[in-house]
Design an enzyme around this catalytic site. Structure first.
Site, PDB file in Angstrom:
ATOM      1  N   SER A 209       0.852  -1.194   0.000  1.00 42.28           N
ATOM      2  CA  SER A 209       0.000   0.000   0.000  1.00 42.28           C
ATOM      3  C   SER A 209       0.883   1.238   0.000  1.00 42.28           C
ATOM      4  O   SER A 209       1.624   1.452  -0.951  1.00 42.28           O
ATOM      5  CB  SER A 209      -0.956  -0.030   1.200  1.00 42.28           C
ATOM      6  OG  SER A 209      -1.837   1.080   1.169  1.00 42.28           O
ATOM      7  N   THR A 210       0.866   2.034   1.068  1.00 39.44           N
ATOM      8  CA  THR A 210       1.632   3.270   1.116  1.00 39.44           C
ATOM      9  C   THR A 210       3.120   3.001   0.911  1.00 39.44           C
ATOM     10  O   THR A 210       3.716   2.216   1.633  1.00 39.44           O
ATOM     11  CB  THR A 210       1.428   3.973   2.468  1.00 39.44           C
ATOM     12  OG1 THR A 210       0.029   4.134   2.702  1.00 39.44           O
ATOM     13  CG2 THR A 210       2.106   5.324   2.489  1.00 39.44           C
ATOM     14  N   HIS A 236      -2.719  -1.059  -3.208  1.00 34.29           N
ATOM     15  CA  HIS A 236      -3.865  -0.184  -2.953  1.00 34.29           C
ATOM     16  C   HIS A 236      -3.707   1.074  -3.794  1.00 34.29           C
ATOM     17  O   HIS A 236      -2.806   1.881  -3.563  1.00 34.29           O
ATOM     18  CB  HIS A 236      -3.943   0.190  -1.472  1.00 34.29           C
ATOM     19  CG  HIS A 236      -4.205  -0.976  -0.570  1.00 34.29           C
ATOM     20  ND1 HIS A 236      -4.007  -0.924   0.786  1.00 34.29           N
ATOM     21  CD2 HIS A 236      -4.675  -2.224  -0.834  1.00 34.29           C
ATOM     22  CE1 HIS A 236      -4.339  -2.085   1.326  1.00 34.29           C
ATOM     23  NE2 HIS A 236      -4.742  -2.890   0.364  1.00 34.29           N
ATOM     24  N   MET A 330      -0.016   0.996   5.116  1.00 36.23           N
ATOM     25  CA  MET A 330      -0.808   1.224   6.319  1.00 36.23           C
ATOM     26  C   MET A 330      -1.766   0.072   6.549  1.00 36.23           C
ATOM     27  O   MET A 330      -2.189  -0.604   5.621  1.00 36.23           O
ATOM     28  CB  MET A 330      -1.610   2.524   6.193  1.00 36.23           C
ATOM     29  CG  MET A 330      -0.781   3.785   6.303  1.00 36.23           C
ATOM     30  SD  MET A 330      -1.814   5.276   6.207  1.00 36.23           S
ATOM     31  CE  MET A 330      -2.859   5.066   7.659  1.00 36.23           C
ATOM     32  N   ASP A 333      -4.085  -5.111   5.960  1.00 39.38           N
ATOM     33  CA  ASP A 333      -4.549  -5.905   4.829  1.00 39.38           C
ATOM     34  C   ASP A 333      -3.434  -6.862   4.405  1.00 39.38           C
ATOM     35  O   ASP A 333      -2.283  -6.460   4.248  1.00 39.38           O
ATOM     36  CB  ASP A 333      -4.928  -5.000   3.658  1.00 39.38           C
ATOM     37  CG  ASP A 333      -5.547  -5.761   2.502  1.00 39.38           C
ATOM     38  OD1 ASP A 333      -6.188  -6.799   2.744  1.00 39.38           O
ATOM     39  OD2 ASP A 333      -5.376  -5.316   1.344  1.00 39.38           O
TER      40      ASP A 333
END
Length: 392
Positions: A209-210, A236, A330, A333
């Site tokens: 993600s991030t 993401h 973050m 998940d």
């Protein structure tokens, strides 16, 4: 600790809006604002904020050039605001490559179900990237401008062995096929002269993600053309971004990279990126698996695409013959999907804390005892190739 923020945008209305949202959280204090990139560079040096929020299209100096100068002269975590268009995606990816830590759509509601959730998303992102002091010391990533044009995927001759066999006979040796192009890399070159296929695996799965776009680019550009497994990736990212991101990677990498489509058959040496706003599932069995892309309007799953859902489907299709990697991001998940994979005998790795932009997703699998190894981003490609079977 209070997070100090510099807000940069050429719209006075948007600067006020962002300031009000951020300062509604007692942990955040806006210490300055700028209406163009040149002012942002100057204020970054004088104010030394913990985080900068940055627009892309501005007069005098645009956001990408401002990011590049700030990360060179006064490094600081930068959160970009982007439009959800193909052009906006390309510009945002350029900003991330220049050193920005993360991005959000300029219409916050595009990543949330209601205003309250949108406000919390912005506040949480700012606090999360502020907690990574190493960003203040890192140099910007190598730039690749202009982005190479996307290539269509065409059949190629390959010396890959397609009979992977079972775990009892784990290695078979093939020569490295020549690569037609050089893949740029910011890490040390990896020796890949011969390939001894590790039959314990039949697919590589990556969730992030991030900070993921830069991490994925760093890893994938070091993989050789004859990488022996398909690669399934969940990042993401909004729907408008995944096509542009896959095209960028495809132009930089020796392997093929594409945005996944419904019905794709998983092929060795091809990386499939989950489309934004949808769910990517793997069905079938090892050696004859295909992708299913599904709309998800249920509201039950926070992330679209979801690492958990993709990894869970891999556990059914491939059992234990999966090498799963959780990169920077973050939240948590991927933890439950990785747990299901591990229960089937799969191997799970996590990116180490020091090299993550946000140590959320990797920490979730590490603290739960699911991952067996923590690997620095700089060493991830080399570790993967060693595990796969490449050597001198």
């Amino acid at each position: 600790m209070t997070v100090s923020v510099l807000v940069v945008d050429d719209s006075a209305f948007f600067r006020r809006r962002v300031t009000e949202i951020l300062e509604s959280n007692s942990q955040i204090k806006v210490i300055g604002s700028a209406n163009d990139g040149r002012q942002a560079v100057e204020q970054a040096k004088s104010l030394r904020p913990d985080v900068i929020t940055m627009d892309i299209e501005m007069p005098v100096m645009n956001g990408i050039d401002a990011v590049r100068e700030i990360m060179r002269d006064a490094p600081c975590p930068i959160l970009m605001f982007s439009s959800l268009t193909h052009e906006g995606a390309t510009a945002t990816l350029n900003a991330l490559e220049a050193g920005a830590a993360d991005f959000l759509p300029k219409k916050f509601e595009d990543v949330a179900r209601n205003r309250e959730e949108a406000v919390k998303t912005l506040q949480d992102r700012v606090i999360a990237i502020a907690a990574k002091p190493s960003i203040r010391r890192r140099p910007p990533a190598r730039t690749t401008s202009p982005t190479p044009p996307p290539r269509s995927i065409t059949p190629r001759e390959s010396t890959r062995s397609r009979a992977f066999g079972d775990r009892t006979s784990t290695r078979s040796t093939i020569a490295r096929e020549p690569a037609p192009r050089e893949a740029p890399s910011t890490a040390a070159p990896v020796a890949t002269e011969r390939l001894t296929i590790n039959r314990a695996y039949q697919v590589l799965a990556i969730g992030t993600s991030t900070g993921g776009p830069v991490a994925l680019q760093k890893i994938l550009t070091q993989l050789p053309q004859n990488f022996p497994y398909p690669i399934v990736m969940v990042q993401h990212m909004p729907a408008a971004f995944t096509k542009a991101f896959s095209q960028r990677l495809d132009g930089l990498c020796k392997i093929r990279v594409r945005e996944a489509e419904d019905g794709d058959n998983l092929q060795p040496g091809v990386a499939y990126l989950a489309p934004g706003g949808k769910q990517m599932l793997v069905e079938g069995r090892a050696g004859a698996a295909r992708l299913r892309i599904r709309e998800d309007n249920s509201g039950r799953i926070t992330y679209k695409p979801s690492v958990d859902l993709t990894f869970a489907s891999l556990s059914k299709a491939y059992g234990g013959k999966v090498l799963g990697v959780i990169l920077t991001g973050m939240g948590a998940d991927g933890r439950e999907g990785a747990r299901m994979l591990k229960e089937q005998g799969a191997t799970i790795w996590a990116q180490d804390e020091a090299s993550c932009v946000v140590y959320g997703m990797p920490q979730a699998v590490a603290s739960a005892g699911i991952s067996t190894r923590s690997v620095s981003l700089n060493q991830m490609a080399s570790a993967l190739l060693t595990e796969v079977g490449y050597g001198d």
